[in-house]
Write a protein that holds these residues in place. Structure first.
Motif, mmCIF file in Angstrom:
data_model
loop_
_atom_site.group_PDB
_atom_site.id
_atom_site.type_symbol
_atom_site.label_atom_id
_atom_site.label_comp_id
_atom_site.label_asym_id
_atom_site.label_seq_id
_atom_site.Cartn_x
_atom_site.Cartn_y
_atom_site.Cartn_z
ATOM 1 N N ARG A 129 1.077 -45.908 142.133
ATOM 2 C CA ARG A 129 1.880 -46.800 142.974
ATOM 3 C C ARG A 129 2.586 -46.058 144.097
ATOM 4 N NH1 ARG A 129 7.123 -48.199 142.268
ATOM 5 N NH2 ARG A 129 7.140 -47.405 140.141
ATOM 6 N N ASN A 130 3.025 -44.823 143.824
ATOM 7 C CA ASN A 130 3.813 -44.091 144.813
ATOM 8 C C ASN A 130 2.974 -43.303 145.815
ATOM 9 O OD1 ASN A 130 6.953 -44.106 144.284
ATOM 10 N ND2 ASN A 130 5.975 -44.142 142.265
ATOM 11 N N PHE A 131 1.842 -42.757 145.361
ATOM 12 C CA PHE A 131 1.160 -41.785 146.205
ATOM 13 C C PHE A 131 -0.316 -42.071 146.485
ATOM 14 C CE2 PHE A 131 4.517 -39.373 143.906
ATOM 15 C CZ PHE A 131 5.356 -39.190 144.995
ATOM 16 N N PRO A 134 -0.700 -46.299 148.548
ATOM 17 C CA PRO A 134 -0.290 -46.403 149.950
ATOM 18 C C PRO A 134 -1.233 -45.724 150.940
ATOM 19 C CG PRO A 134 1.543 -45.679 148.556
ATOM 20 C CD PRO A 134 0.296 -45.553 147.748
ATOM 21 N N CYS A 135 -2.247 -45.015 150.460
ATOM 22 C CA CYS A 135 -3.101 -44.226 151.344
ATOM 23 C C CYS A 135 -4.325 -45.009 151.808
ATOM 24 C CB CYS A 135 -3.551 -42.944 150.631
ATOM 25 S SG CYS A 135 -2.186 -41.831 150.230
ATOM 26 N N ASP A 136 -4.928 -44.517 152.872
ATOM 27 C CA ASP A 136 -6.167 -45.092 153.400
ATOM 28 C C ASP A 136 -7.402 -44.416 152.812
ATOM 29 O OD1 ASP A 136 -4.899 -46.845 155.478
ATOM 30 O OD2 ASP A 136 -4.216 -44.896 156.230
ATOM 31 N N ILE A 137 -7.299 -43.112 152.547
ATOM 32 C CA ILE A 137 -8.434 -42.289 152.139
ATOM 33 C C ILE A 137 -7.991 -41.409 150.984
ATOM 34 C CG2 ILE A 137 -10.229 -40.686 152.956
ATOM 35 C CD1 ILE A 137 -8.882 -41.308 155.832
ATOM 36 N N GLY A 138 -8.918 -41.146 150.045
ATOM 37 C CA GLY A 138 -8.604 -40.254 148.941
ATOM 38 C C GLY A 138 -9.735 -39.285 148.648
ATOM 39 N N SER A 190 -10.342 -47.032 145.151
ATOM 40 C CA SER A 190 -11.218 -47.698 146.118
ATOM 41 C C SER A 190 -11.074 -49.209 146.029
ATOM 42 C CB SER A 190 -12.671 -47.282 145.893
ATOM 43 O OG SER A 190 -12.850 -45.899 146.147
ATOM 44 N N GLU A 191 -10.984 -49.734 144.815
ATOM 45 C CA GLU A 191 -10.825 -51.178 144.654
ATOM 46 C C GLU A 191 -9.473 -51.658 145.165
ATOM 47 O OE1 GLU A 191 -11.674 -52.157 140.596
ATOM 48 O OE2 GLU A 191 -13.840 -51.797 140.813
ATOM 49 N N ALA A 192 -8.483 -50.750 145.178
ATOM 50 C CA ALA A 192 -7.154 -51.108 145.682
ATOM 51 C C ALA A 192 -7.026 -50.915 147.190
ATOM 52 C CB ALA A 192 -6.088 -50.289 144.961
ATOM 53 N N GLY A 193 -8.103 -50.419 147.846
ATOM 54 C CA GLY A 193 -8.067 -50.270 149.294
ATOM 55 C C GLY A 193 -7.931 -48.850 149.790
ATOM 56 N N THR A 194 -7.849 -47.870 148.881
ATOM 57 C CA THR A 194 -7.820 -46.457 149.266
ATOM 58 C C THR A 194 -9.225 -45.894 149.038
ATOM 59 O OG1 THR A 194 -5.513 -46.257 148.566
ATOM 60 C CG2 THR A 194 -6.727 -44.215 148.879
ATOM 61 N N SER A 195 -9.980 -45.755 150.096
ATOM 62 C CA SER A 195 -11.399 -45.359 149.982
ATOM 63 C C SER A 195 -11.478 -43.928 149.467
ATOM 64 C CB SER A 195 -12.073 -45.475 151.344
ATOM 65 O OG SER A 195 -11.960 -46.797 151.835
ATOM 66 N N THR A 196 -11.956 -43.776 148.232
ATOM 67 C CA THR A 196 -11.823 -42.502 147.529
ATOM 68 C C THR A 196 -13.159 -42.026 146.986
ATOM 69 O OG1 THR A 196 -9.551 -43.057 146.901
ATOM 70 C CG2 THR A 196 -10.620 -41.322 145.628
#
Length: 338
Positions: A129-131, A134-138, A190-196
Motif C-alpha cells: 500500500r505504501n510503496f 503508488p508506482c507506475d513501474i516495478g 501489475s493487476e493493481a496498475g503498477t506494471s511489474t
C-alpha cells in the motif's frame, strides 16, 4: 515540479532524498521490524519506479542492484521518483533463509496483503500500500533457490501491453511470458496498475558481479524507455526469445539418485540429443545420461551436485531458427557471458 511522495508517517518533497526504516511488523518482544527504504524524488515530474529485492531473504544479488541505484548513481537529472526497497523480507534476511522464519510463509505469495490476516500478509499489505501500489513501474529482483543458478532473464505477463513494454525495455535475452503465481508481487502489482516484471539472476547467498552489472544496465534501459533519465539510451540485447508456451520450455529431471556432473554451463546452447549432464553413484558403476530433448538454452542449472530421483536438474528453453542464428552470431563476437 514533481509531486510530493507520501507514505504512512512521512513525505518526500521534489528534489529530496530520504533514507527511512519503515515498520512492517513486530518481534516476539514487541520491538519493531523495519525494512530499509530509500525514496529519491526528482525535481521534475515523471513516472514512479519501484525497485524491490529479497522478498526471499537469501536472494542477495538484487540487494546490491537496488543499493547501487539508490546510493551510487547520480540522480540530479532524474525525472520522477525512485522507490528503492533492497530488503523486503528482513526476518528472512537476518536468518539467511528464503521464507519468513517460524511459520515458513512465503512473502512472495502474500501480496497484495491483508492487514488483518497472517503475519506475512500484514507485512505485504504495509509494503504494497505504501510503496508498490503508488508506482507506475516495478522491477522485482530474484535469484534461483539455494543450490541452483539462473541465467539473467525476465518474467512478465506479455499479454499486458504495459508490462510487455517494461519487459522489452529491460533488454534481457530471454523473457518467459507468464502472469505469475497468485500472490506474487509482480502479478498483484501489475493487476493493481503498477506494471511489474521479475528479473531472475544467479543463485542465492551470493553477490555475482557480472550478473549485477548486467542487471544495472537493464535498470538504466527501463529508466530511458520511460523518461526517468533522458540522457540514457534504451538497450537492445542483440538477440531475444520470448517463451510463451509450455512446449517451448521444460525442466530436465533426475531419473536416478546420485552425484551430477554438468557438461554445459548456465547460458549455454545445447543441441537436441546432446549430453547435458550425467548422474553417477558413489562407485561410478551406474551412469544415467540426461540428454537435451530439443535444441535450446540452459537458463537454470544446479550448483548442488546431489540429487534424488525427480529432482529438477536444468531449465531448458527453446530457440527458434532466427533467434538461434542470432545467438550463434553473438557467440562469435567478444562479449561478456552472464
Amino acid at each position: 515540479m514533481a509531486p510530493r511522495f507520501t507514505y504512512d508517517g512521512g513525505a518526500v518533497d521534489p528534489g529530496e532524498i530520504a533514507n527511512i526504516r519503515f515498520t512492517v511488523s513486530e518481534t516476539y518482544l514487541g520491538d519493531p521490524v523495519r525494512i530499509p527504504v530509500t525514496i529519491i524524488n526528482g525535481e521534475r515530474d515523471g513516472p514512479t519506479l519501484c525497485l524491490t529485492a529479497a522478498a526471499h531473504g537469501d536472494e542477495l544479488n538484487g540487494i546490491e542492484i537496488v543499493r547501487e541505484v539508490a546510493h551510487e548513481w547520480d540522480h540530479s537529472a532524474l525525472r520522477g521518483t525512485l522507490i528503492c526497497l533492497p530488503v523486503l523480507n528482513v526476518p528472512g534476511f537476518i536468518a539467511q533463509q528464503r521464507y519468513l522464519p517460524i511459520y515458513d510463509r512465503d512473502l512472495n505469495r502474500s501480496f497484495p496483503g491483508d492487514g488483518s490476516s497472517t503475519s506475512a500478509k500484514r507485512i505485504a499489505a504495509r509494503v504494497f500500500r505504501n510503496f508498490i501500489e503508488p508506482c507506475d513501474i516495478g522491477l522485482d529482483f530474484h535469484t534461483s533457490t539455494r543450490g541452483r543458478s539462473n541465467m539473467l532473464h525476465v518474467r512478465g505477463d506479455m499479454e499486458d501491453p504495459s508490462v510487455a513494454r517494461v519487459a522489452n525495455a529491460f533488454a534481457s535475452n530471454v523473457i518467459i511470458a507468464s502472469e505469475g503465481p497468485s500472490g506474487s508481487l509482480r502479478r498483484e502489482a501489475s493487476e493493481a496498475g503498477t506494471s511489474t516484471i521479475t528479473i531472475e539472476l544467479g543463485e542465492a547467498h551470493r553477490f555475482q558481479r557480472p550478473l549485477i552489472d548486467s542487471a544495472l544496465e537493464g535498470v538504466l534501459s527501463v529508466m530511458a524507455e520511460f523518461g526517468l533519465l533522458e540522457t540514457e539510451t534504451i538497450k537492445w540485447p542483440g538477440w531475444r526469445t520470448i517463451i510463451d508456451g509450455s512446449d517451448e520450455k521444460t525442466w530436465l529431471r533426475a531419473d536416478a539418485g546420485g552425484l551430477v556432473e554438468m557438461h554445459h554451463d548456465r547460458g549455454s546452447l545445447v543441441e537436441a540429443g546432446d549430453r547435458v549432464c550425467t548422474i553417477t553413484n558413489p562407485f561410478k558403476t551406474d551412469v544415467t545420461v540426461v540428454e537435451a530433448p530439443f535444441t535450446g538454452l540452459l537458463i537454470g542449472v544446479p550448483e548442488n551436485p546431489l540429487v534424488y530421483p525427480g529432482n529438477p536438474l536444468c531449465h531448458l528453453v527453446a530457440l527458434d531458427g532466427p533467434t538461434l542464428r542470432a545467438f550463434r552470431q553473438s557467440q562469435s563476437q567478444p562479449v561478456d557471458r552472464v
